[in-house]
Design an enzyme around this catalytic site. Sequence first.
Site, PDB file in Angstrom:
ATOM      1  N   THR A 101     -11.776   0.511  -5.045  1.00 44.71           N
ATOM      2  CA  THR A 101     -12.275  -0.897  -4.681  1.00 44.71           C
ATOM      3  C   THR A 101     -13.058  -0.740  -3.305  1.00 44.71           C
ATOM      4  O   THR A 101     -13.152   0.299  -2.797  1.00 44.71           O
ATOM      5  CB  THR A 101     -10.913  -1.706  -4.218  1.00 44.71           C
ATOM      6  N   TYR A 137      -3.800  -1.191   9.671  1.00 45.64           N
ATOM      7  CA  TYR A 137      -3.596  -1.636   8.440  1.00 45.64           C
ATOM      8  C   TYR A 137      -2.386  -0.987   7.825  1.00 45.64           C
ATOM      9  O   TYR A 137      -1.496  -1.899   7.033  1.00 45.64           O
ATOM     10  CB  TYR A 137      -4.679  -1.025   7.193  1.00 45.64           C
ATOM     11  N   LYS A 189       1.080  -3.537   6.419  1.00 41.85           N
ATOM     12  CA  LYS A 189       1.610  -3.600   4.979  1.00 41.85           C
ATOM     13  C   LYS A 189       3.094  -2.914   5.247  1.00 41.85           C
ATOM     14  O   LYS A 189       3.976  -3.177   4.169  1.00 41.85           O
ATOM     15  CB  LYS A 189       0.668  -2.269   4.396  1.00 41.85           C
ATOM     16  N   SER A 239       0.749  -1.247   0.003  1.00 40.11           N
ATOM     17  CA  SER A 239      -0.033   0.047   0.169  1.00 40.11           C
ATOM     18  C   SER A 239       0.851   1.414   0.159  1.00 40.11           C
ATOM     19  O   SER A 239       2.123   1.264   0.562  1.00 40.11           O
ATOM     20  CB  SER A 239      -0.960  -0.211   1.355  1.00 40.11           C
TER      21      SER A 239
END
Length: 269
Positions: free
Chosen positions: A221, A186, A190, A149
């Site tokens: 998304t 998150y 990543k 990411s």
Amino acid sequence: MDHETIVLVTGANTGLGFEMIRALCSSEKSYELLVGGRSLIKAEQAVDAVMKEFPSTASRVWPVQIDVEDDESIQRVFDEVQTRFGRLDALVNNAGAQFDPQFLAGSLTMRQAWNASWNVNTVGTQVMTATFVPLLLKSNDPRLLFITSGTSTLKGTENPELPINKVPLAGWPKKSLTALSYIPAYRSSKCGMNMMMREWYRMLKEDGVKVWCISPGFLATGLGGSQEANKSLGAGDPATAGYFVRAVLEGQRDDDVGRVLVRDGVQPW
């Protein structure tokens, strides 16, 4: 069958993973594509959809049930690939999830959100990779990709203009946090994936395995919210990620092995 490139993509029944399958099916190159999904039914539906869209594709597409949180499902797919093909040419570790919004909503505790983030995005990916290395080493051109990411880069945290880096007002608790400004679990998981990639690059360098992280950018998304909500915030076309990954698999970024790639260069660390 031996001349075809065998590719396994996790989390491929939807989102960026599905776009990767679409892009590979649109290639003139022939592939054996394994569409991994936590639900076999959804993986089968994804295969049906892509075959309807690309009925003349040079590739063959197979649904497989795989959950990176489930070691037994990982082993079952390993056994299936070993029996059917005897090798794997490319593993695309795409499966991932964002749990910070659920913490903000109160449906997960902080510990649950952080544990789930690392278990899916980092630990599950590590186990998945370690399991499939023996099949990658049987390939003449093994490739190992990790989908990371843009929020994972340490350098990127220095840009205060990005909503994700906005400094909240003083005081505790921070009451103005939103999914746009608060995804620490998150982005940390990543960031951990980036170092994990470097470790795999080091471990498999003498084996000839080409290893990368792919940072596809902010795309529309359903990750962390609805697709339409992300699009309204300026998210790009998710199809670009599919063509990006295809370019890497087809050799266009071989000079940048061991790095975190963005479409026009290398992501700063």
